[in-house]
Motif scaffolding. Structure first.
Motif, PDB file in Angstrom:
ATOM      1  N   GLU A 130     -10.828 -32.163  61.628  1.00  9.59           N
ATOM      2  CA  GLU A 130      -9.575 -31.821  60.972  1.00  9.59           C
ATOM      3  C   GLU A 130      -9.905 -31.345  59.552  1.00  9.59           C
ATOM      4  N   LYS A 131      -9.387 -30.191  59.182  1.00  8.54           N
ATOM      5  CA  LYS A 131      -9.711 -29.641  57.873  1.00  8.54           C
ATOM      6  C   LYS A 131      -9.085 -30.430  56.728  1.00  8.54           C
ATOM      7  N   ALA A 132      -8.094 -31.229  57.007  1.00 10.78           N
ATOM      8  CA  ALA A 132      -7.456 -32.057  55.983  1.00 10.78           C
ATOM      9  C   ALA A 132      -6.905 -33.306  56.657  1.00 10.78           C
ATOM     10  N   LEU A 133      -6.874 -34.403  55.906  1.00  9.18           N
ATOM     11  CA  LEU A 133      -6.427 -35.671  56.476  1.00  9.18           C
ATOM     12  C   LEU A 133      -5.144 -36.201  55.849  1.00  9.18           C
ATOM     13  N   ASP A 134      -4.641 -35.526  54.805  1.00 10.74           N
ATOM     14  CA  ASP A 134      -3.358 -35.935  54.247  1.00 10.74           C
ATOM     15  C   ASP A 134      -2.708 -34.755  53.538  1.00 10.74           C
ATOM     16  N   SER A 135      -1.493 -34.960  53.073  1.00  9.40           N
ATOM     17  CA  SER A 135      -0.670 -33.856  52.554  1.00  9.40           C
ATOM     18  C   SER A 135      -1.121 -33.341  51.198  1.00  9.40           C
ATOM     19  N   ARG A 136      -2.144 -33.946  50.612  1.00 12.10           N
ATOM     20  CA  ARG A 136      -2.654 -33.426  49.338  1.00 12.10           C
ATOM     21  C   ARG A 136      -3.362 -32.085  49.521  1.00 12.10           C
ATOM     22  N   ASP A 137      -3.670 -31.757  50.754  1.00 14.62           N
ATOM     23  CA  ASP A 137      -4.298 -30.478  51.090  1.00 14.62           C
ATOM     24  C   ASP A 137      -3.291 -29.646  51.881  1.00 14.62           C
ATOM     25  N   ASP A 138      -3.093 -28.387  51.475  1.00 16.86           N
ATOM     26  CA  ASP A 138      -2.098 -27.526  52.129  1.00 16.86           C
ATOM     27  C   ASP A 138      -2.430 -27.221  53.581  1.00 16.86           C
ATOM     28  N   GLN A 139      -3.661 -27.470  54.005  1.00 18.14           N
ATOM     29  CA  GLN A 139      -4.019 -27.211  55.394  1.00 18.14           C
ATOM     30  C   GLN A 139      -3.539 -28.318  56.330  1.00 18.14           C
ATOM     31  N   PHE A 140      -3.180 -29.466  55.756  1.00 14.12           N
ATOM     32  CA  PHE A 140      -2.730 -30.584  56.577  1.00 14.12           C
ATOM     33  C   PHE A 140      -1.424 -30.225  57.282  1.00 14.12           C
ATOM     34  N   LEU A 141      -1.399 -30.381  58.606  1.00  9.76           N
ATOM     35  CA  LEU A 141      -0.225 -30.090  59.445  1.00  9.76           C
ATOM     36  C   LEU A 141       0.163 -28.616  59.432  1.00  9.76           C
ATOM     37  N   ALA A 142      -0.774 -27.727  59.070  1.00 11.63           N
ATOM     38  CA  ALA A 142      -0.468 -26.297  58.976  1.00 11.63           C
ATOM     39  C   ALA A 142      -0.589 -25.575  60.318  1.00 11.63           C
ATOM     40  N   GLY A 143      -0.789 -26.310  61.403  1.00 16.03           N
ATOM     41  CA  GLY A 143      -0.863 -25.700  62.724  1.00 16.03           C
ATOM     42  C   GLY A 143      -2.282 -25.584  63.229  1.00 16.03           C
ATOM     43  N   GLY A 144      -2.430 -25.532  64.526  1.00  7.89           N
ATOM     44  CA  GLY A 144      -3.767 -25.447  65.103  1.00  7.89           C
ATOM     45  C   GLY A 144      -3.711 -24.907  66.511  1.00  7.89           C
ATOM     46  N   SER A 145      -4.687 -25.301  67.327  1.00 12.89           N
ATOM     47  CA  SER A 145      -4.754 -24.851  68.714  1.00 12.89           C
ATOM     48  C   SER A 145      -5.253 -26.005  69.568  1.00 12.89           C
ATOM     49  N   LEU A 146      -4.640 -26.187  70.735  1.00 11.63           N
ATOM     50  CA  LEU A 146      -5.030 -27.263  71.650  1.00 11.63           C
ATOM     51  C   LEU A 146      -5.057 -26.700  73.063  1.00 11.63           C
ATOM     52  N   ASN A 147      -6.261 -26.650  73.642  1.00 15.29           N
ATOM     53  CA  ASN A 147      -6.415 -26.100  74.991  1.00 15.29           C
ATOM     54  C   ASN A 147      -5.765 -24.722  75.109  1.00 15.29           C
ATOM     55  N   ASN A 148      -5.980 -23.912  74.091  1.00 21.59           N
ATOM     56  CA  ASN A 148      -5.491 -22.531  74.004  1.00 21.59           C
ATOM     57  C   ASN A 148      -3.987 -22.420  73.749  1.00 21.59           C
ATOM     58  N   TRP A 149      -3.303 -23.529  73.601  1.00 20.32           N
ATOM     59  CA  TRP A 149      -1.896 -23.492  73.209  1.00 20.32           C
ATOM     60  C   TRP A 149      -1.836 -23.506  71.687  1.00 20.32           C
ATOM     61  N   ASP A 150      -1.069 -22.610  71.105  1.00 24.05           N
ATOM     62  CA  ASP A 150      -0.840 -22.664  69.670  1.00 24.05           C
ATOM     63  C   ASP A 150      -0.030 -23.914  69.344  1.00 24.05           C
ATOM     64  N   VAL A 151      -0.496 -24.683  68.366  1.00 22.57           N
ATOM     65  CA  VAL A 151       0.223 -25.879  67.917  1.00 22.57           C
ATOM     66  C   VAL A 151       0.903 -25.529  66.604  1.00 22.57           C
ATOM     67  N   PRO A 152       2.217 -25.661  66.513  1.00 25.05           N
ATOM     68  CA  PRO A 152       2.934 -25.155  65.332  1.00 25.05           C
ATOM     69  C   PRO A 152       2.696 -25.976  64.074  1.00 25.05           C
ATOM     70  N   SER A 153       2.918 -25.349  62.955  1.00 22.75           N
ATOM     71  CA  SER A 153       2.903 -26.048  61.676  1.00 22.75           C
ATOM     72  C   SER A 153       4.092 -27.001  61.602  1.00 22.75           C
ATOM     73  N   LEU A 154       3.878 -28.142  60.976  1.00 22.77           N
ATOM     74  CA  LEU A 154       4.970 -29.100  60.757  1.00 22.77           C
ATOM     75  C   LEU A 154       5.394 -29.151  59.293  1.00 22.77           C
ATOM     76  N   ARG A 155       4.814 -28.317  58.478  1.00 22.12           N
ATOM     77  CA  ARG A 155       5.088 -28.385  57.047  1.00 22.12           C
ATOM     78  C   ARG A 155       6.475 -27.815  56.731  1.00 22.12           C
ATOM     79  N   GLY A 156       7.401 -28.714  56.493  1.00 18.54           N
ATOM     80  CA  GLY A 156       8.736 -28.310  56.084  1.00 18.54           C
ATOM     81  C   GLY A 156       9.691 -28.017  57.220  1.00 18.54           C
ATOM     82  N   LEU A 157       9.186 -27.518  58.352  1.00 22.37           N
ATOM     83  CA  LEU A 157      10.018 -27.141  59.491  1.00 22.37           C
ATOM     84  C   LEU A 157      11.313 -26.480  59.021  1.00 22.37           C
ATOM     85  N   PRO A 158      11.212 -25.303  58.414  1.00 25.62           N
ATOM     86  CA  PRO A 158      12.357 -24.693  57.730  1.00 25.62           C
ATOM     87  C   PRO A 158      13.543 -24.366  58.623  1.00 25.62           C
ATOM     88  N   ARG A 159      13.319 -24.182  59.924  1.00 22.82           N
ATOM     89  CA  ARG A 159      14.436 -23.840  60.805  1.00 22.82           C
ATOM     90  C   ARG A 159      15.171 -25.072  61.322  1.00 22.82           C
TER      91      ARG A 159
END
Length: 421
Positions: free
Chosen positions: A206-235
């Motif tokens: 994991e590139k970051a382990l807490d919210s002090r880094d902007d990459q934390f919860l910024a989205g990723g990939s799992l078994n070729n599925w795009d995993v969405p960002s959770l930062r703010g969830l603006p919608r």
């Protein structure tokens, strides 16, 4: 009876009475710890990874697919031969927080110990009491994990841990409310949300382990599925976040992929207060703009073409024949029942694997306490060819306000092959 004997008898009775109260108080404390530990195990989603249908709870054996190969979860019942029944509390803590077993061997980080390192001592104690006294022993021996060389050399995890983990306890966010910090403790620690929603580095860390880094919860990939960002969830509003975690659905979306198991075994069992804390924390950290601007003209143009149903492309025709009854010509679906397609994260993902998979095999929402109905979407893999699925997916990804790249029949064939073998 003389006075001395009478006083001795009274003293003895008092001691017995006090001992009885002490035993009762201890039993009550232990019962409360077991109850607390059971709830914490739900926060940590231990059931989902360490249980297999038809086997005792927590007896392990779940096959976890990774880039390194298949990793099988272990038996964490208090069985003394196959499970953790001989673990001391310190050994239990070392396994959960550090990935180190009593014999000194190392766990693979499919066990999210880099996140569990933030679990407090009090919560760790409650978890230990629960697993030792609140879980039934299961005499099951899970399959052994056998990865190819060099990943089979578990001793190498010592260096991975040195490079990519931290032994720092949970650090509250300065200036944040108590509710936000409760959410941070769950998300960054027991909830281990970052293990899927944070991008991975070259070492699959994991590139970051807490919210002090902007990459934390910024989205990723799992078994070729795009995993969405959770930062703010603006919608989404905070209540929509709560609804989704509690029921697997809200007015905009419905759960799919690996997240279904998380909701079924973990978040649907959380208290309202903890779910609200998670929502408050995700809104607090912010950091991401909306997916894209809502385009009224584009939305209306697609809706008009589907409504008139004249001179349709094959993708548009396939949509009306297979999807329109539930998702409608507006692409908005039905609030709390059928998810939106317009601006949906799954639809607009860079990698279309998740959308293709859903079209081919369908999806089913979990049954939860507050939403017991199992709403299901059928799969269309048996009636649509690879070319038809590609054209349907392309229309959905480019209709209304969506602006995602087209899908090829080769991409569909690859996804179809992945679950047919």
């Amino acid at each position: 009876m003389n006075k001395l004997n009478f006083k001795s008898l009274l003293l003895a009775n008092a001691v017995l009475l006090a001992s009885g109260f002490a035993v009762q108080a201890h039993a009550e404390d232990e019962t409360q710890l077991i109850k607390q530990g059971e709830y914490l195990s739900r926060l940590g989603d231990c059931m989902a990874c360490h249980s297999v249908a038809g086997k005792p709870d927590y007896a392990g054996g779940l096959a976890i697919e990774s880039n390194l190969g298949t990793i099988f979860s272990t038996n964490i019942t208090p069985d003394k031969q196959h499970g953790i029944g001989n673990y001391t509390e310190q050994q239990f803590s070392d396994a959960v927080r550090k990935g180190i077993l009593p014999d000194g061997s190392r766990l693979y980080p499919a066990m999210p110990y880099p996140d569990y390192a933030r679990i407090s001592d009090a919560d760790m104690h409650a978890l230990y009491v629960y697993f030792m006294k609140g879980v039934k022993p299961g005499a099951e021996q899970p399959p052994e994990t056998k990865l190819s060389f060099p990943f089979s050399q578990r001793w190498g995890m010592r260096f991975w841990n040195w490079a990519f983990t931290s032994d720092k306890p949970f650090q509250p966010i300065d200036g944040a409310s108590e509710e936000v910090n409760r959410g941070a403790y769950i998300v960054e620690g027991l909830g281990h949300c970052g293990s899927c929603h944070t991008p991975r580095g070259f070492g699959m860390n994991e590139k970051a382990l807490d919210s002090r880094d902007d990459q934390f919860l910024a989205g990723g990939s799992l078994n070729n599925w795009d995993v969405p960002s959770l930062r703010g969830l603006p919608r989404w509003s905070e209540q929509e976040i709560v609804d989704y975690l509690q029921t697997g659905r809200n007015d905009k979306a419905a759960v799919g992929g690996e997240m279904k198991s998380v909701i079924e075994h973990s978040s649907s069992h959380m208290t309202d207060a903890d779910l609200k804390a998670i929502a408050a924390y995700l809104k607090f950290i912010g950091g991401n703009p909306p997916l894209q601007a809502y385009n009224v003209q584009a939305q209306q143009a697609t809706e008009a073409r589907l409504t008139t149903a004249k001179n349709l492309t094959e993708g548009e025709r396939l949509y009306l024949d297979n999807c329109g009854a539930c998702h409608f010509v507006t692409g908005k679906g039905a609030a709390g029942i059928f998810p939106e397609l317009d601006q949906a994260t799954l639809v607009n993902a860079k990698d279309p694997t998740g959308l293709i998979h859903t079209i081919l095999v369908g999806a089913q929402q979990p049954s939860t306490e507050k939403a017991p109905s199992k709403l299901a979407m059928p799969g269309f893999g048996n009636r649509l060819s690879d070319d038809e699925v590609a054209k349907l997916a392309t229309f959905v990804r480019q209709g209304w306000s969506n602006k995602a790249p087209a899908v090829s029949k080769e991409q569909v064939a690859e996804v179809r092959k992945s679950f047919e073998h």
